[in-house]
Scaffold this motif. Structure first.
Motif, PDB file in Angstrom:
ATOM      1  N   LEU A 112       0.808  -1.219   0.000  1.00  0.00           N
ATOM      2  CA  LEU A 112       0.000   0.000   0.000  1.00  0.00           C
ATOM      3  C   LEU A 112       0.840   1.268   0.000  1.00  0.00           C
ATOM      4  CD1 LEU A 112      -1.881  -2.287   1.435  1.00  0.00           C
ATOM      5  CD2 LEU A 112      -3.333  -0.321   1.778  1.00  0.00           C
ATOM      6  N   VAL A 113       2.055   1.165   0.527  1.00  0.00           N
ATOM      7  CA  VAL A 113       2.955   2.312   0.614  1.00  0.00           C
ATOM      8  C   VAL A 113       4.290   1.937   0.009  1.00  0.00           C
ATOM      9  CG1 VAL A 113       4.246   3.805   2.223  1.00  0.00           C
ATOM     10  CG2 VAL A 113       1.828   3.323   2.641  1.00  0.00           C
ATOM     11  N   GLU A 114       4.874   2.897  -0.684  1.00  0.00           N
ATOM     12  CA  GLU A 114       6.216   2.728  -1.242  1.00  0.00           C
ATOM     13  C   GLU A 114       7.140   3.706  -0.519  1.00  0.00           C
ATOM     14  OE1 GLU A 114       8.532   3.449  -5.471  1.00  0.00           O
ATOM     15  OE2 GLU A 114       6.334   3.317  -5.451  1.00  0.00           O
ATOM     16  N   SER A 115       8.291   3.220  -0.086  1.00  0.00           N
ATOM     17  CA  SER A 115       9.286   4.047   0.582  1.00  0.00           C
ATOM     18  C   SER A 115      10.468   4.220  -0.353  1.00  0.00           C
ATOM     19  CB  SER A 115       9.729   3.369   1.883  1.00  0.00           C
ATOM     20  OG  SER A 115      10.765   4.094   2.493  1.00  0.00           O
ATOM     21  N   ARG A 116      10.789   5.482  -0.680  1.00  0.00           N
ATOM     22  CA  ARG A 116      11.884   5.771  -1.595  1.00  0.00           C
ATOM     23  C   ARG A 116      12.981   6.535  -0.862  1.00  0.00           C
ATOM     24  NH1 ARG A 116       8.206   8.416  -6.362  1.00  0.00           N
ATOM     25  NH2 ARG A 116       6.745   6.667  -6.585  1.00  0.00           N
ATOM     26  N   VAL A 117      14.215   6.215  -1.207  1.00  0.00           N
ATOM     27  CA  VAL A 117      15.368   6.900  -0.629  1.00  0.00           C
ATOM     28  C   VAL A 117      15.394   8.332  -1.166  1.00  0.00           C
ATOM     29  CG1 VAL A 117      17.891   6.917  -0.485  1.00  0.00           C
ATOM     30  CG2 VAL A 117      16.649   4.747  -0.410  1.00  0.00           C
ATOM     31  N   GLY A 118      15.732   9.289  -0.300  1.00  0.00           N
ATOM     32  CA  GLY A 118      15.793  10.692  -0.707  1.00  0.00           C
ATOM     33  C   GLY A 118      16.878  10.938  -1.731  1.00  0.00           C
ATOM     34  N   THR A 119      16.614  11.855  -2.638  1.00  0.00           N
ATOM     35  CA  THR A 119      17.604  12.168  -3.673  1.00  0.00           C
ATOM     36  C   THR A 119      18.701  13.077  -3.130  1.00  0.00           C
ATOM     37  OG1 THR A 119      16.187  13.970  -4.442  1.00  0.00           O
ATOM     38  CG2 THR A 119      16.030  11.867  -5.613  1.00  0.00           C
ATOM     39  N   ARG A 120      18.367  13.988  -2.228  1.00  0.00           N
ATOM     40  CA  ARG A 120      19.365  14.889  -1.645  1.00  0.00           C
ATOM     41  C   ARG A 120      20.011  14.299  -0.409  1.00  0.00           C
ATOM     42  NH1 ARG A 120      16.061  20.291  -1.258  1.00  0.00           N
ATOM     43  NH2 ARG A 120      14.348  18.866  -1.542  1.00  0.00           N
ATOM     44  N   ASP A 121      19.211  13.611   0.398  1.00  0.00           N
ATOM     45  CA  ASP A 121      19.722  13.010   1.628  1.00  0.00           C
ATOM     46  C   ASP A 121      19.329  11.539   1.624  1.00  0.00           C
ATOM     47  OD1 ASP A 121      20.325  12.174   4.200  1.00  0.00           O
ATOM     48  OD2 ASP A 121      19.483  13.963   5.172  1.00  0.00           O
ATOM     49  N   LYS A 122      20.293  10.698   1.465  1.00  0.00           N
ATOM     50  CA  LYS A 122      20.047   9.251   1.354  1.00  0.00           C
ATOM     51  C   LYS A 122      19.479   8.652   2.636  1.00  0.00           C
ATOM     52  CE  LYS A 122      21.804   9.060  -2.798  1.00  0.00           C
ATOM     53  NZ  LYS A 122      20.902   9.218  -3.899  1.00  0.00           N
ATOM     54  N   ARG A 123      19.589   9.371   3.743  1.00  0.00           N
ATOM     55  CA  ARG A 123      19.041   8.867   5.015  1.00  0.00           C
ATOM     56  C   ARG A 123      17.528   9.048   5.085  1.00  0.00           C
ATOM     57  NH1 ARG A 123      22.600  12.515   8.742  1.00  0.00           N
ATOM     58  NH2 ARG A 123      21.905  13.849   7.055  1.00  0.00           N
ATOM     59  N   GLU A 124      17.013   9.981   4.298  1.00  0.00           N
ATOM     60  CA  GLU A 124      15.575  10.241   4.311  1.00  0.00           C
ATOM     61  C   GLU A 124      14.818   9.166   3.541  1.00  0.00           C
ATOM     62  OE1 GLU A 124      14.937  15.040   4.646  1.00  0.00           O
ATOM     63  OE2 GLU A 124      14.878  14.124   2.668  1.00  0.00           O
ATOM     64  N   ARG A 125      13.629   8.893   4.012  1.00  0.00           N
ATOM     65  CA  ARG A 125      12.719   7.992   3.311  1.00  0.00           C
ATOM     66  C   ARG A 125      11.469   8.794   2.965  1.00  0.00           C
ATOM     67  NH1 ARG A 125      16.773   5.901   3.075  1.00  0.00           N
ATOM     68  NH2 ARG A 125      17.465   3.903   3.852  1.00  0.00           N
ATOM     69  N   HIS A 126      11.149   8.816   1.674  1.00  0.00           N
ATOM     70  CA  HIS A 126       9.959   9.524   1.200  1.00  0.00           C
ATOM     71  C   HIS A 126       8.868   8.493   0.936  1.00  0.00           C
ATOM     72  CE1 HIS A 126      11.946  13.454   0.667  1.00  0.00           C
ATOM     73  NE2 HIS A 126      13.025  12.693   0.558  1.00  0.00           N
ATOM     74  N   LEU A 127       7.666   8.826   1.367  1.00  0.00           N
ATOM     75  CA  LEU A 127       6.563   7.871   1.335  1.00  0.00           C
ATOM     76  C   LEU A 127       5.514   8.254   0.297  1.00  0.00           C
ATOM     77  CD1 LEU A 127       6.211   7.708   5.215  1.00  0.00           C
ATOM     78  CD2 LEU A 127       7.403   6.058   3.734  1.00  0.00           C
ATOM     79  N   TYR A 128       5.054   7.235  -0.429  1.00  0.00           N
ATOM     80  CA  TYR A 128       4.038   7.403  -1.468  1.00  0.00           C
ATOM     81  C   TYR A 128       3.046   6.257  -1.364  1.00  0.00           C
ATOM     82  CZ  TYR A 128       7.594  10.415  -3.551  1.00  0.00           C
ATOM     83  OH  TYR A 128       8.522  11.402  -3.775  1.00  0.00           O
ATOM     84  N   LEU A 129       1.784   6.546  -1.655  1.00  0.00           N
ATOM     85  CA  LEU A 129       0.800   5.475  -1.735  1.00  0.00           C
ATOM     86  C   LEU A 129       0.923   4.804  -3.098  1.00  0.00           C
ATOM     87  CD1 LEU A 129      -2.468   6.998  -0.216  1.00  0.00           C
ATOM     88  CD2 LEU A 129      -0.759   5.549   0.903  1.00  0.00           C
TER      89      LEU A 129
END
Length: 172
Positions: A97-114
Motif C-alpha cells: 500500500l505504501v512505497e518508501s523511496r530513498v531521498g535524492t538529496r539526503d540518502k538517510r531520508e525515506r519519502h513515502l508514497y501510496l
C-alpha cells in the motif's frame, strides 16, 4: 434599527458563549467523543477487513495528503513514537500500500508514497468520512460549519494548526 438589534443579538449570543458552565463544557466533550465514534465507525469496518487500525488510517491519510512526505514529517504530524510508526509503515509497505523511496538529496531520508492499491484504500476510507461530514454539514448549515472549523482550529496546538493551515511538507 434592525442592524443594531442584530448586532446586539449577535453580541449577547457571543458573550454567553464566553461563559459556558462546566455542564455545558461536559456536554461538548461528550458530543466530541460520540461524534468521533461515528466519524471513525465506517473506516474502522473497512480497516478491519485488512487487519488494520486507526494508526494505519492516519498514516495513509497523511501520505496521500502529501505524497513524498518524509518519515520524520509523518512522525511530527502524528505525534507517535518512531517504533510505533515503523511498525505501521512496515505493514503498509509489506502489504503493497505504501512505497518508501530513498531521498535524492539526503540518502538517510525515506519519502513515502501510496501505491495504486493504497490510493484505492485511501479513497474508500475518505469517501466514508466525507459522506458523513457532507450530510452533517448540509444539515447544520454554512454558519455552523464555519463555527465548527473555527472551534476545531482553536483546539489544535499551534504547530498542528500550522500543519493544518499550510498543508505543506514542513508545516511552516
Amino acid at each position: 434599527m434592525a442592524e443594531r438589534n442584530l448586532g446586539t443579538a449577535m453580541s449577547s449570543r457571543g458573550e454567553s458563549l464566553l461563559f459556558l458552565t462546566d455542564e455545558q463544557l461536559r456536554r461538548g466533550i461528550e458530543a466530541m467523543f460520540f461524534a468521533y465514534r461515528g466519524f471513525t465507525a465506517d473506516p474502522d469496518r473497512i480497516l478491519q477487513e485488512y487487519g488494520y487500525g486507526r494508526a494505519h488510517h492516519r498514516a495513509i491519510h497523511f501520505i496521500n495528503r502529501t505524497p513524498g512526505t518524509t518519515v520524520n514529517n509523518l512522525l511530527s504530524i502524528l505525534g507517535v513514537t518512531k517504533q510505533s510508526l515503523n511498525r505501521v509503515l512496515r505493514t503498509l509497505v509489506e502489504d503493497g500500500l505504501v512505497e518508501s523511496r530513498v531521498g535524492t538529496r539526503d540518502k538517510r531520508e525515506r519519502h513515502l508514497y501510496l501505491t495504486e492499491t493504497g490510493q484505492t484504500l485511501e479513497r474508500n476510507l475518505s469517501e466514508a468520512q466525507r459522506a458523513r461530514m457532507r450530510a452533517a454539514f448540509r444539515e447544520a448549515g454554512p454558519e455552523a460549519v464555519a463555527g465548527f472549523r473555527a472551534v476545531l482550529e482553536q483546539m489544535m496546538d499551534p504547530d498542528m494548526r500550522r500543519h493544518y493551515r499550510d498543508g505543506t511538507e514542513s508545516g511552516q
